[in-house]
Design an enzyme around this catalytic site. Structure first.
Site, PDB file in Angstrom:
ATOM      1  N   ASP A  64     -17.396  16.978  30.996  1.00 34.26           N
ATOM      2  CA  ASP A  64     -16.991  15.734  31.651  1.00 34.26           C
ATOM      3  C   ASP A  64     -18.170  14.858  32.101  1.00 34.26           C
ATOM      4  O   ASP A  64     -18.021  13.651  32.232  1.00 34.26           O
ATOM      5  CB  ASP A  64     -16.087  16.028  32.860  1.00 34.26           C
ATOM      6  CG  ASP A  64     -16.715  17.022  33.845  1.00 34.26           C
ATOM      7  OD1 ASP A  64     -17.871  17.448  33.618  1.00 34.26           O
ATOM      8  OD2 ASP A  64     -16.065  17.378  34.836  1.00 34.26           O
ATOM      9  N   HIS A  65     -19.339  15.430  32.307  1.00 34.54           N
ATOM     10  CA  HIS A  65     -20.469  14.647  32.811  1.00 34.54           C
ATOM     11  C   HIS A  65     -21.289  14.005  31.687  1.00 34.54           C
ATOM     12  O   HIS A  65     -21.526  12.809  31.689  1.00 34.54           O
ATOM     13  CB  HIS A  65     -21.417  15.534  33.623  1.00 34.54           C
ATOM     14  CG  HIS A  65     -20.948  15.886  34.996  1.00 34.54           C
ATOM     15  ND1 HIS A  65     -19.830  16.635  35.240  1.00 34.54           N
ATOM     16  CD2 HIS A  65     -21.453  15.596  36.221  1.00 34.54           C
ATOM     17  CE1 HIS A  65     -19.672  16.786  36.547  1.00 34.54           C
ATOM     18  NE2 HIS A  65     -20.643  16.164  37.166  1.00 34.54           N
ATOM     19  N   ASP A 119     -20.275  22.826  40.939  1.00 34.83           N
ATOM     20  CA  ASP A 119     -20.251  21.396  41.224  1.00 34.83           C
ATOM     21  C   ASP A 119     -19.838  21.243  42.677  1.00 34.83           C
ATOM     22  O   ASP A 119     -18.920  21.928  43.150  1.00 34.83           O
ATOM     23  CB  ASP A 119     -19.254  20.681  40.310  1.00 34.83           C
ATOM     24  CG  ASP A 119     -19.415  19.177  40.422  1.00 34.83           C
ATOM     25  OD1 ASP A 119     -20.021  18.580  39.523  1.00 34.83           O
ATOM     26  OD2 ASP A 119     -18.966  18.604  41.432  1.00 34.83           O
ATOM     27  N   ARG A 379     -19.981   9.036  46.322  1.00 32.05           N
ATOM     28  CA  ARG A 379     -21.414   9.000  46.670  1.00 32.05           C
ATOM     29  C   ARG A 379     -21.990   7.632  46.348  1.00 32.05           C
ATOM     30  O   ARG A 379     -21.727   7.083  45.279  1.00 32.05           O
ATOM     31  CB  ARG A 379     -22.197  10.054  45.875  1.00 32.05           C
ATOM     32  CG  ARG A 379     -21.890  11.431  46.376  1.00 32.05           C
ATOM     33  CD  ARG A 379     -22.744  12.508  45.735  1.00 32.05           C
ATOM     34  NE  ARG A 379     -22.418  13.758  46.396  1.00 32.05           N
ATOM     35  CZ  ARG A 379     -22.391  14.950  45.814  1.00 32.05           C
ATOM     36  NH1 ARG A 379     -22.696  15.068  44.538  1.00 32.05           N
ATOM     37  NH2 ARG A 379     -22.083  16.014  46.496  1.00 32.05           N
ATOM     38  N   SER A 533     -25.415  17.027  45.463  1.00 30.23           N
ATOM     39  CA  SER A 533     -25.028  17.810  44.296  1.00 30.23           C
ATOM     40  C   SER A 533     -25.410  19.290  44.398  1.00 30.23           C
ATOM     41  O   SER A 533     -26.340  19.670  45.099  1.00 30.23           O
ATOM     42  CB  SER A 533     -25.721  17.197  43.088  1.00 30.23           C
ATOM     43  OG  SER A 533     -25.907  18.138  42.066  1.00 30.23           O
ATOM     44  N   ARG A 535     -26.590  20.816  41.828  1.00 28.49           N
ATOM     45  CA  ARG A 535     -27.466  21.080  40.681  1.00 28.49           C
ATOM     46  C   ARG A 535     -28.633  21.988  41.063  1.00 28.49           C
ATOM     47  O   ARG A 535     -29.471  21.646  41.887  1.00 28.49           O
ATOM     48  CB  ARG A 535     -27.950  19.762  40.055  1.00 28.49           C
ATOM     49  CG  ARG A 535     -28.779  18.876  40.939  1.00 28.49           C
ATOM     50  CD  ARG A 535     -28.994  17.491  40.338  1.00 28.49           C
ATOM     51  NE  ARG A 535     -27.775  16.713  40.407  1.00 28.49           N
ATOM     52  CZ  ARG A 535     -27.722  15.390  40.618  1.00 28.49           C
ATOM     53  NH1 ARG A 535     -28.824  14.697  40.751  1.00 28.49           N
ATOM     54  NH2 ARG A 535     -26.575  14.764  40.681  1.00 28.49           N
TER      55      ARG A 535
HETATM   56  C1  MIC Z   1     -22.637  14.952  41.327  1.00 31.96           C
HETATM   57  O1  MIC Z   1     -21.617  14.374  41.691  1.00 31.96           O
HETATM   58  O2  MIC Z   1     -23.762  14.732  41.812  1.00 31.96           O
HETATM   59  C2  MIC Z   1     -22.512  15.990  40.236  1.00 31.96           C
HETATM   60  C3  MIC Z   1     -23.198  15.475  39.040  1.00 31.96           C
HETATM   61  O3  MIC Z   1     -21.176  16.203  39.907  1.00 31.96           O
HETATM   62  C4  MIC Z   1     -23.158  17.276  40.745  1.00 31.96           C
HETATM   63  C5  MIC Z   1     -23.334  18.319  39.717  1.00 31.96           C
HETATM   64  C6  MIC Z   1     -24.522  18.093  38.857  1.00 31.96           C
HETATM   65  O4  MIC Z   1     -25.539  17.583  39.308  1.00 31.96           O
HETATM   66  O5  MIC Z   1     -24.411  18.493  37.700  1.00 31.96           O
HETATM   67  C7  MIC Z   1     -22.476  17.936  41.931  1.00 31.96           C
HETATM   68  O6  MIC Z   1     -21.854  17.236  42.701  1.00 31.96           O
HETATM   69  O7  MIC Z   1     -22.626  19.150  42.144  1.00 31.96           O
HETATM   70 FE1  SF4 Z   2     -18.249  13.782  38.324  1.00 31.17          FE
HETATM   71 FE2  SF4 Z   2     -19.684  14.497  40.475  1.00 31.17          FE
HETATM   72 FE3  SF4 Z   2     -18.811  11.983  40.159  1.00 31.17          FE
HETATM   73 FE4  SF4 Z   2     -17.090  13.891  40.668  1.00 31.17          FE
HETATM   74  S1  SF4 Z   2     -18.738  13.201  42.017  1.00 31.17           S
HETATM   75  S2  SF4 Z   2     -16.842  12.277  39.154  1.00 31.17           S
HETATM   76  S3  SF4 Z   2     -17.954  15.616  39.547  1.00 31.17           S
HETATM   77  S4  SF4 Z   2     -20.284  13.065  38.876  1.00 31.17           S
END
Ligand code: MIC
Ligand code: SF4
Length: 647
Positions: A64-65, A119, A379, A533, A535
């Site tokens: 999905d990312h 995530d 975010r 995140s 990550r």
């Molecule tokens: C995000 O919203 O920052 C992400 C991308 O979904 C991350 C995961 C990632 O960095 O792969 C998260 O929220 O954990």
């Molecule tokens: Fe995707 Fe993270 Fe954004 Fe949710 S907050 S839509 S998991 S990138």
């Protein structure tokens, strides 16, 4: 004794420890999820553990990312993940099936079960009564292998909802109000449990908007009871068999309590560039808007998309802006296509994107210079949209719709039109053809593209650490600062040597070169270091560049644990005032690292200034063992002779 809901679910999954706030506990994990930006590392780590099949009830690998395929990298990762899911016995959610949290809520959420996801927005499924926690990929890989998840027993923060939401005010405004009151640090070390008479009126998608964005409070997770609403949702998903009621006992108590009177809430926005910078939209009304984005795992349900479409139906979006819509899942997409909502969007001038994270993670749709972007997302950290110094406002679908119509930030109550009447479907369209179940056999060849590099393993823990302060940063540094995402950098998630060249570049473009030429060193930070995140790349990349210790006044939970897993010491100033005595470039020394670990703290000498300061560690015995071995992979290898063979 009367138990709250959090204690009930934890007690029924407890493997070790006591449910006393602050103590380390281990819990059994029923389900896991991974997504493609964290999943390749998680599956490489799972493979390295040498376990033939996942040992959970359900594990799902989502794509999905990393959906923009501007080179071979993302497509290679998708293929690697599909092969790995088939080999190791996980479901595979194909690209196009939707955002992991939305799809998991629809198709797998089960009241009373535990979910661990790589995530940070995994708590979305808390809207259906699950205890759903975000973690680093390595912790999720351990859980896929049947291992328990370790966490510090959180406090339970009860949020009592009273009264009733007024027209145009929605679930998003509840969580924005909570962020306004508690800030992005307010949930650290806590699970948020919603209760009270206001809960019954909220649908499961509404509740999931709230639990999703509990991540922005820094909370371990958030949970709603499982009640008639949950039953209606699961039944409409064709999953009534997964329902069972679950709530706190009468008279249950909470470590802390917050009361929200829903009658008094009004439509809100989080101003740039922090989700807790919340004000009523009326106080910023009239500001011109350049972009409106509807979607993300927070607000992309069928009812969210219907709400916006009701407002736009038969009209045209304001001439000065660009609008995008991302349905959260294929289920939502198919449903709005079939009932004509999609046609209403197209007619109004919205740009329809595929069902994925998209603009939320900077995968396209960066807003213009100095242009306000209004998003239903969770975010708005500076630069995350892809535009440096962006101006992203977070809001509800209703506020986004009002902005799209008028071209300015607008309180939807002033539109002079009746509020949208959106009814919940009694039957969702459940067509799981993009969800591939684990196949019977399993002798599957795993294809690896050239961008997929082995997981780096931390070096042994040195006895002494001496080095320069490579960077000093302030409070609330996010993992987007430490290791940014976006369309250019995300495709490198499977390649730590390449992605580490972007470490801290949002803060200081010279950081990677400086760290490399110094052969590593320290990073100094303020409070809530590493928020955002999950990550683990934000720990792996600094580790790869030689960072061995970080000293701050406080950490976000997931990042703290990721640092431990990758062998970086997460130190805290015993006296916060010492933060001011250290400057970038100072050379620091920890004389005896092992002694410092064993004693939960010790002295750091500043060789440049000729000063000393005390630091402490907030680690469990298990985490000390991990650090003594130079990281969790090293520890796992030392315990399992086969581990590492496939890495
Ligand atoms: C995000 O919203 O920052 C992400 C991308 O979904 C991350 C995961 C990632 O960095 O792969 C998260 O929220 O954990
Ligand atoms: Fe995707 Fe993270 Fe954004 Fe949710 S907050 S839509 S998991 S990138």
């Amino acid at each position: 004794m009367a138990q709250n809901l959090v204690h009930k679910i934890l007690a029924s999954h407890l493997v070790s420890g006591k449910l006393r706030a602050g103590e380390e506990i281990a819990i059994r994990i029923d389900q896991t999820l991974t997504q493609d930006a964290t999943g390749t590392m998680a599956y490489l780590q799972f493979e390295a553990m040498g376990i033939p099949k996942v040992r959970t009830k359900v594990s799902v690998s989502y794509i999905d990312h990393n959906m923009l395929q501007t080179g071979f990298e993302n497509a290679d990762d998708h293929r690697f993940l599909q092969d790995s899911a088939a080999r190791f016995g996980a479901y595979f959610s194909r690209p196009g099936n939707g955002i992991c949290h939305q799809v998991h809520l629809e198709r797998f959420s089960t009241p009373g079960e535990t979910l661990l996801g790589s995530d940070s927005h995994t708590p979305t499924c808390g809207g259906a009564g699950m205890l759903a926690i975000g973690a680093g990929g390595l912790d999720v890989a351990v859980a896929m292998g049947g291992g328990p998840f370790h966490l510090k027993m959180p406090k339970v923060l009860g949020v009592r909802l009273e009264g009733q939401l007024q027209p145009w005010v929605s679930a998003k405004d509840i969580i924005l109000e909570l962020l306004r009151r508690l800030t992005v640090k307010g949930g650290i070390g806590k699970v948020v449990e919603y209760h009270g008479p206001g809960v019954a009126a909220l649908s499961v998608p509404d509740r999931s908007t709230i639990t999703n964005m509990g991540a922005e409070l820094g909370a371990t997770t958030s949970v709603f009871p499982s009640d008639e609403r949950t039953k209606a949702y699961l039944t409409a998903q064709g999953r009534s068999a997964d329902f069972h009621p679950l709530s706190a006992d009468a008279g249950a108590t909470y470590d802390e309590l917050v009361v929200i009177d829903l009658d008094t809430l009004e439509p809100m926005v989080a101003r740039p560039s922090s989700p807790d910078n919340v004000v009523p939209v009326s106080s910023v009304a009239g500001l011109p808007v350049a972009q409106v984005c509807v979607g993300s795992c927070t607000n992309s349900s069928y009812t969210d998309l219907k709400t916006v479409a009701e407002v736009l139906k038969g009209k045209t979006i304001a001439p000065g802006l660009s609008m995008t819509v991302t349905p959260g899942s294929k289920q939502v997409y198919e449903m709005i296509a079939q009932d004509g909502t999609l046609a209403d969007y197209i007619a109004a001038g919205a740009r329809i994107l595929e069902s994925a994270c998209g603009p939320c993670i900077g995968m396209g749709q960066a807003p213009p210079t100095d242009g306000i972007s209004v998003r239903t997302f969770n975010r708005n950290f500076s630069g995350r949209s892809g535009t440096p110094d962006d101006k992203v406002y977070l809001c509800s679908p209703a506020v986004a719709a009002a902005a799209a119509l008028t071209g300015t930030l607008t309180d939807p109550r002033t539109l002079g039109i009746p509020p949208p009447k959106v009814t919940l479907p009694t039957r969702y369209l459940t067509h799981d053809n993009l969800l591939i179940p684990p196949p019977a056999g399993g002798d599957v060849e795993i294809h690896r593209g050239p961008n997929i590099k082995p997981v780096p393993v931390a070096p042994e823990l040195p006895r002494r650490i001496e080095g320069a302060v490579l960077l000093k940063v302030g409070d609330n540094i996010t993992t987007d600062h430490i290791l940014p995402a976006g369309s250019k950098i995300l495709p490198l998630r499977s390649n730590i040597p390449a992605i580490s060249e972007y470490t801290f570049t949002r803060v200081d473009p010279d950081f990677p070169a400086r760290a490399r030429s110094a052969g590593g060193g320290f990073v100094i930070g303020g409070d809530n270091y590493g928020q955002g995140s999950s990550r683990e790349h934000a720990a792996m990349a600094p580790m790869f560049l030689g960072v061995r210790a970080i000293i701050t006044t406080g950490y976000a939970r997931i990042h703290h644990d990721n640092l431990v897993n990758f062998g970086i010491l997460p130190l805290r100033f015993s006296n916060a005032a010492d933060l001011a005595t250290i400057d970038q470039g100072d050379v620091l020394r920890i004389g005896d690292v092992v002694a410092l670990l064993r004693a939960d703290g010790g002295v750091v000498e500043n060789l440049t200034k000729g000063t000393r300061c005390r630091v402490s560690l907030a680690l469990s015995e298990r985490q000390k063992e991990i650090l003594l071995h130079g990281g969790l992979l090293n520890l796992t290898r030392s315990q399992q002779p086969r581990a590492g063979a496939a890495a």
